[in-house]
Design a protein around this motif. Sequence first.
Motif, PDB file in Angstrom:
ATOM      1  N   GLY A   1       0.778  -1.278   0.142  1.00 50.21           N
ATOM      2  CA  GLY A   1      -0.117  -0.013   0.024  1.00 50.21           C
ATOM      3  C   GLY A   1       1.078   1.173  -0.002  1.00 50.21           C
ATOM      4  N   LEU A   2       1.719   1.482  -0.790  1.00 50.15           N
ATOM      5  CA  LEU A   2       2.803   2.386  -1.028  1.00 50.15           C
ATOM      6  C   LEU A   2       2.620   3.102  -2.194  1.00 50.15           C
ATOM      7  CD1 LEU A   2       6.107   1.502   1.050  1.00 50.15           C
ATOM      8  CD2 LEU A   2       4.040   3.014   1.860  1.00 50.15           C
ATOM      9  N   THR A   3       2.601   4.274  -2.393  1.00 47.43           N
ATOM     10  CA  THR A   3       2.721   4.940  -3.718  1.00 47.43           C
ATOM     11  C   THR A   3       4.291   4.840  -4.125  1.00 47.43           C
ATOM     12  OG1 THR A   3       3.360   7.041  -2.739  1.00 47.43           O
ATOM     13  CG2 THR A   3       0.866   6.603  -3.159  1.00 47.43           C
ATOM     14  N   ASP A   4       4.620   5.284  -5.490  1.00 44.41           N
ATOM     15  CA  ASP A   4       5.960   5.275  -5.763  1.00 44.41           C
ATOM     16  C   ASP A   4       7.007   6.175  -5.071  1.00 44.41           C
ATOM     17  OD1 ASP A   4       5.321   3.363  -7.674  1.00 44.41           O
ATOM     18  OD2 ASP A   4       5.308   4.732  -9.190  1.00 44.41           O
ATOM     19  N   ARG A   5       6.442   7.084  -4.596  1.00 39.78           N
ATOM     20  CA  ARG A   5       7.096   8.178  -3.857  1.00 39.78           C
ATOM     21  C   ARG A   5       7.316   7.764  -2.799  1.00 39.78           C
ATOM     22  NH1 ARG A   5       6.208  14.169  -2.846  1.00 39.78           N
ATOM     23  NH2 ARG A   5       3.973  13.287  -1.901  1.00 39.78           N
ATOM     24  N   GLU A   6       6.503   7.070  -1.933  1.00 41.74           N
ATOM     25  CA  GLU A   6       6.717   6.579  -0.697  1.00 41.74           C
ATOM     26  C   GLU A   6       7.722   5.299  -0.551  1.00 41.74           C
ATOM     27  OE1 GLU A   6       2.543   7.471   1.742  1.00 41.74           O
ATOM     28  OE2 GLU A   6       2.375   5.627   0.200  1.00 41.74           O
ATOM     29  N   MET A   7       7.775   4.735  -1.838  1.00 40.59           N
ATOM     30  CA  MET A   7       8.549   3.630  -2.040  1.00 40.59           C
ATOM     31  C   MET A   7       9.909   3.683  -1.892  1.00 40.59           C
ATOM     32  SD  MET A   7       7.733   0.424  -2.477  1.00 40.59           S
ATOM     33  CE  MET A   7       9.476  -0.743  -2.485  1.00 40.59           C
ATOM     34  N   SER A   8      10.596   4.047  -0.620  1.00 39.45           N
ATOM     35  CA  SER A   8      12.114   4.395  -0.701  1.00 39.45           C
ATOM     36  C   SER A   8      12.748   3.168  -0.648  1.00 39.45           C
ATOM     37  CB  SER A   8      12.194   5.311   0.598  1.00 39.45           C
ATOM     38  OG  SER A   8      12.195   4.387   1.720  1.00 39.45           O
ATOM     39  N   GLU A   9      14.016   3.340  -0.948  1.00 37.16           N
ATOM     40  CA  GLU A   9      14.843   2.171  -1.130  1.00 37.16           C
ATOM     41  C   GLU A   9      14.969   1.377   0.213  1.00 37.16           C
ATOM     42  OE1 GLU A   9      18.633   0.469  -3.187  1.00 37.16           O
ATOM     43  OE2 GLU A   9      18.649   2.710  -2.593  1.00 37.16           O
ATOM     44  N   GLN A  10      14.732   0.218   0.086  1.00 37.55           N
ATOM     45  CA  GLN A  10      14.557  -1.159   1.366  1.00 37.55           C
ATOM     46  C   GLN A  10      13.953  -0.308   2.459  1.00 37.55           C
ATOM     47  OE1 GLN A  10      18.599  -2.912   2.012  1.00 37.55           O
ATOM     48  NE2 GLN A  10      18.460  -3.589   0.016  1.00 37.55           N
ATOM     49  N   VAL A  11      12.764  -0.380   2.208  1.00 41.47           N
ATOM     50  CA  VAL A  11      12.028   0.063   3.316  1.00 41.47           C
ATOM     51  C   VAL A  11      11.983  -0.901   4.584  1.00 41.47           C
ATOM     52  CG1 VAL A  11       9.835   1.351   2.625  1.00 41.47           C
ATOM     53  CG2 VAL A  11      10.213  -1.052   1.652  1.00 41.47           C
TER      54      VAL A  11
ATOM     55  N   LEU B   1      -5.536  -3.501  28.154  1.00 42.85           N
ATOM     56  CA  LEU B   1      -6.909  -3.289  27.548  1.00 42.85           C
ATOM     57  C   LEU B   1      -6.277  -2.809  25.961  1.00 42.85           C
ATOM     58  CD1 LEU B   1      -9.889  -2.720  27.314  1.00 42.85           C
ATOM     59  CD2 LEU B   1      -9.219  -0.155  27.778  1.00 42.85           C
ATOM     60  N   ILE B   2      -6.556  -3.623  24.954  1.00 43.40           N
ATOM     61  CA  ILE B   2      -6.384  -3.335  23.858  1.00 43.40           C
ATOM     62  C   ILE B   2      -6.897  -1.962  23.268  1.00 43.40           C
ATOM     63  CG2 ILE B   2      -6.202  -4.173  21.271  1.00 43.40           C
ATOM     64  CD1 ILE B   2      -6.164  -6.880  22.259  1.00 43.40           C
ATOM     65  N   ASP B   3      -6.014  -1.051  22.905  1.00 42.15           N
ATOM     66  CA  ASP B   3      -6.727   0.051  22.225  1.00 42.15           C
ATOM     67  C   ASP B   3      -6.349   0.477  20.909  1.00 42.15           C
ATOM     68  OD1 ASP B   3      -4.036   0.781  22.191  1.00 42.15           O
ATOM     69  OD2 ASP B   3      -4.214   2.356  23.720  1.00 42.15           O
ATOM     70  N   ARG B   4      -5.627  -0.636  20.155  1.00 46.05           N
ATOM     71  CA  ARG B   4      -5.436  -0.369  18.596  1.00 46.05           C
ATOM     72  C   ARG B   4      -5.202  -1.701  18.056  1.00 46.05           C
ATOM     73  NH1 ARG B   4      -4.068   4.443  15.834  1.00 46.05           N
ATOM     74  NH2 ARG B   4      -3.530   5.720  17.869  1.00 46.05           N
ATOM     75  N   VAL B   5      -5.724  -1.994  16.977  1.00 48.75           N
ATOM     76  CA  VAL B   5      -5.492  -3.221  15.977  1.00 48.75           C
ATOM     77  C   VAL B   5      -5.301  -2.876  14.617  1.00 48.75           C
ATOM     78  CG1 VAL B   5      -6.714  -5.195  15.239  1.00 48.75           C
ATOM     79  CG2 VAL B   5      -6.807  -4.633  17.614  1.00 48.75           C
ATOM     80  N   GLY B   6      -4.188  -3.320  14.092  1.00 44.35           N
ATOM     81  CA  GLY B   6      -3.882  -3.005  12.739  1.00 44.35           C
ATOM     82  C   GLY B   6      -2.859  -4.019  11.947  1.00 44.35           C
ATOM     83  N   ALA B   7      -2.357  -3.290  10.691  1.00 45.80           N
ATOM     84  CA  ALA B   7      -1.195  -4.026  10.124  1.00 45.80           C
ATOM     85  C   ALA B   7      -0.271  -2.924   9.418  1.00 45.80           C
ATOM     86  CB  ALA B   7      -1.775  -4.868   9.245  1.00 45.80           C
ATOM     87  N   PHE B   8       0.852  -3.461   8.905  1.00 47.42           N
ATOM     88  CA  PHE B   8       1.767  -2.407   8.396  1.00 47.42           C
ATOM     89  C   PHE B   8       1.609  -2.842   6.763  1.00 47.42           C
ATOM     90  CE2 PHE B   8       3.243  -2.695  12.533  1.00 47.42           C
ATOM     91  CZ  PHE B   8       3.396  -1.412  12.962  1.00 47.42           C
ATOM     92  N   THR B   9       1.364  -1.821   5.967  1.00 47.54           N
ATOM     93  CA  THR B   9       1.231  -2.390   4.653  1.00 47.54           C
ATOM     94  C   THR B   9       2.391  -1.657   3.607  1.00 47.54           C
ATOM     95  OG1 THR B   9       0.003  -0.307   3.954  1.00 47.54           O
ATOM     96  CG2 THR B   9      -1.188  -2.060   4.762  1.00 47.54           C
TER      97      THR B   9
ATOM     98  N   LYS C   1       2.894   0.904   5.578  1.00 49.79           N
ATOM     99  CA  LYS C   1       2.407   2.149   6.084  1.00 49.79           C
ATOM    100  C   LYS C   1       1.393   1.494   7.256  1.00 49.79           C
ATOM    101  CE  LYS C   1       0.531   4.484   3.299  1.00 49.79           C
ATOM    102  NZ  LYS C   1      -0.033   5.460   2.208  1.00 49.79           N
ATOM    103  N   ARG C   2       1.384   1.987   8.392  1.00 50.95           N
ATOM    104  CA  ARG C   2       0.370   1.604   9.446  1.00 50.95           C
ATOM    105  C   ARG C   2      -1.106   1.858   9.180  1.00 50.95           C
ATOM    106  NH1 ARG C   2      -1.503   4.130  14.024  1.00 50.95           N
ATOM    107  NH2 ARG C   2       0.113   5.796  13.634  1.00 50.95           N
ATOM    108  N   VAL C   3      -1.824   0.901   9.113  1.00 50.12           N
ATOM    109  CA  VAL C   3      -3.347   1.099   9.205  1.00 50.12           C
ATOM    110  C   VAL C   3      -4.223   0.302   9.934  1.00 50.12           C
ATOM    111  CG1 VAL C   3      -3.232   1.205   6.584  1.00 50.12           C
ATOM    112  CG2 VAL C   3      -3.523  -1.207   7.521  1.00 50.12           C
ATOM    113  N   ASP C   4      -4.913   0.850  10.557  1.00 46.14           N
ATOM    114  CA  ASP C   4      -6.153   0.374  11.793  1.00 46.14           C
ATOM    115  C   ASP C   4      -7.019  -0.474  11.087  1.00 46.14           C
ATOM    116  OD1 ASP C   4      -4.366   1.783  13.358  1.00 46.14           O
ATOM    117  OD2 ASP C   4      -6.052   3.294  13.707  1.00 46.14           O
ATOM    118  N   LEU C   5      -7.254  -1.460  11.697  1.00 47.36           N
ATOM    119  CA  LEU C   5      -8.166  -2.590  11.164  1.00 47.36           C
ATOM    120  C   LEU C   5      -9.276  -2.839  12.393  1.00 47.36           C
ATOM    121  CD1 LEU C   5      -5.463  -5.197   9.742  1.00 47.36           C
ATOM    122  CD2 LEU C   5      -7.002  -3.705   8.480  1.00 47.36           C
ATOM    123  N   PRO C   6     -10.547  -3.454  11.843  1.00 41.29           N
ATOM    124  CA  PRO C   6     -11.393  -3.881  12.979  1.00 41.29           C
ATOM    125  C   PRO C   6     -10.978  -5.001  13.726  1.00 41.29           C
ATOM    126  CG  PRO C   6     -12.304  -4.236  10.701  1.00 41.29           C
ATOM    127  CD  PRO C   6     -10.835  -3.446  10.530  1.00 41.29           C
TER     128      PRO C   6
END
Length: 602
Positions: A32-42, A235-243, A245-250
Amino acid sequence: TELSHIRNFSIIAHIDHGKSTLADRLIQVCGGLTDREMSEQVLDNMDIEKERGITIKAQTVRLNYTAKNGETYELNLMDTPGHVDFAYEVSRSLAACEGALLVVDAAQGVEAQTLANVYQSIEHDHEIVPVINKIDLPAAEPEMVRKEIEDIIGIDASEAVLTSAKSGIGIEDVLEALVAKIPPPTGDRDAPLKAMLVDSWYDPYLGVVILVRVMDGVLKKGLNVKFMQGGTEHLIDRVGAFTPKRVDLPEIGPGEIGFITAQIKEVEQARVGDTITTVKGGATAPLKGYKEVQPVVFCGLFPVDAADFEKLRESIGKLRLNDASFSYEMESSAALGFGFRAGFLGLLHLEIIQERLNREYDLDLITTAPSVVYRVHLAHTKNEDAAVVDIHNPADWPDVNRIDMIEEPWIKATIYTPDEYLGSILKLCQDRRGIQTDLTYVGGRAQVTYELPLNEVVFDFYDRLKSISRGYASFDYEQIGLREGDLVKMNIMVNGEPVDALSLIVHRNVAEERGRGMCERLKDLIPRHLFKIPIQAAIGGKIIARETIAALRKDVTAKCYGGDISRKKKLLEKQKKGKARMREYGNVSIPQEAFIAALRMG
Ligand code: GDP
Ligand code: MG
C-alpha cells in the motif's frame, strides 16, 4: 480474511543474497505505498542496519495480491533478523509462518547462513520455495545453484523461481509460487483467543507496539487481554497491520498477523514468544516454545570523559526502551570512574549498541574486555559455606583459594568455507581450544563444526575468520551448555598499576601467550612518556609477561617544533583534544583505541 486466502511467509537468505531487495519488490508490486513512498529498502529502516546490510528488528508487512486465478490473497511477509545473536527472535518469527522463500544468490550459491536458516525453517515444518536471485549477473550460474540446493539442502529445486530482484525480473512468478505452494494457516475463530507475541518495539507516539500472530480466536479493540508468561493484563486500544504503512483494522482473525497497542510503556512487559489470551474465558495453556532470553556477553561501558556519565545513563536508558534483551547496571571502577556493566545476546549485539551510543548519542566510550558468564563453585571454608556464583565481570572474580571448580559456556560453531581457507581456519579453531566434531566437503567447499569455549570466540574470532578467509567463510553458532575449565584471571599492569579495563579471564594454557601478545601490542599503542613504562601481565602475584616502553627524550618537542610558533600551538591544541580520549593509569596516558586494540589476539 478467510484462512484459505492467507499466506504467511518469511524470506531466508545468506547475507547479501538479496532478501531486502526482493522484499522491496514484493511491496512495490502489492503493498500500500505510492511510488514516492517507496523509498529504497523499506524493511531495513535503521541506519546501522543499512550500512551493515543486516536486519535487526523483525518487520512484517501485509500485502494484497490478486493472483492469476482471479482470487485476492492476504500475504504476510515477515522479515526476520539475520544474525545468530537474534536466533530466538528468528525462531518466533518462523513459528508465525507456514512457509519460506529461500533466496540464493545465483553467483554465490548456498552458504552457511543459507543452510542454518533452512534447517530452522524445516524444523518449523515450513514449505520452502526456492528462489535463485541475481540472474542478471554475468557470473550467475542458476543451473549449478539449482543443483547445489538439491544436493546440499536436499529439497526439490526443479521449480525454483529465477529472479533478478534488482531489475524486477520474476517477481510475479515468486508471488504465484507463494500462493500455490505455501499452505494456508489453520485456526479456529470460535476457540479461546491464542495469539503469539512475535515482536515488540517502542514507538514514541504509540507506546509499545506488539506484533502478533493469532492462532485461534479474534483480537479486537477494547478487549481485555492477559499475557500468560508475563502475567500482566492490558486493554487493547488499537489493532492494525503494516502495508508497510500503519493502517488500523477492525480485527485480527485466526491465521493473521498484525499489531496491537495497549498503553504499554516498556518493551520488557511485552516479551517475545509470550501468549496473549482474553482475561475472560481465555486459553488454559500457553503456546509452546517460550523462552526467556538471557544476555551471554558482558562488558563495561565507561565514558572517556567522566563528565559524560549522565548523558550515557540517559542514552542507555533510551536504547533499552526498545531492546529488552540488553541489560545494564551501574558499575564503578577505581580507574575508569562511573559507567555501566551491560549484557548482550552476542558480540554483534554488543557492537550495535556500542555503535549506536557513539553515533546517535555522540558518546566516546571505553569498552572493557567482553566477558562471558562463568559459573564458579566456591569451596567450603571455616567461615563460609560452599556456594555457586555466576560471574560476568573479571573485577568480581573470587579469591583463587576459595575456587573449587569453574565452568564456562561452550558453543557449537558451524563454519562453511571455500576449500583453500580451510587450513587456516582449522588452525584458528585449534588455537582457540576448539574440538573438531565434523568435517564434510560439498563441491569446492568445506563445512566444519567445532565445539568452542565461548570466551575464545567473544573477542575477535569472527573478525579473524573473515580476514583469513577474505570474507568468504561463514559462521553460525549455538550454545551447548557449561563445561569445566581451568580458568584464571589475568591482570595487565601499566607502570605498576593494574588497568582494570584490560583484565580478563583466560584459560591457564593460553594465558602466557595472551599476556605476551597484549604486552607487545600495548607497547606499540601507548605513546612514549618522559619516563620508562613497564607493561606487565600477571596472574595473581606472578608476572607472566613483560615489555618496556623506553622514555622519551625531553628535548624532542623543542627540537621538532622549536622555531615555528603556530605549529607548536596547533600541536598543543591537538594534544588537548587528544587528552579527552585518553585515560590516566599510574601517570601514563592510554589512548582510547588501545583498550580495544590490545585485546585483539593477533
Ligand atoms: P540481503 O542482505 O539479503 O537483504 O541483501 P540485499 O537485498 O541488501 O542485497 C545485497 C546487495 O545485492 C545489494 O547491493 C543489492 O543491490 C544487490 N542485489 C540484490 N538483488 C540483486 C539482483 O537481483 N541482481 C544484482 N545484480 N544485485 C542484486
Ligand atoms: Mg537485508
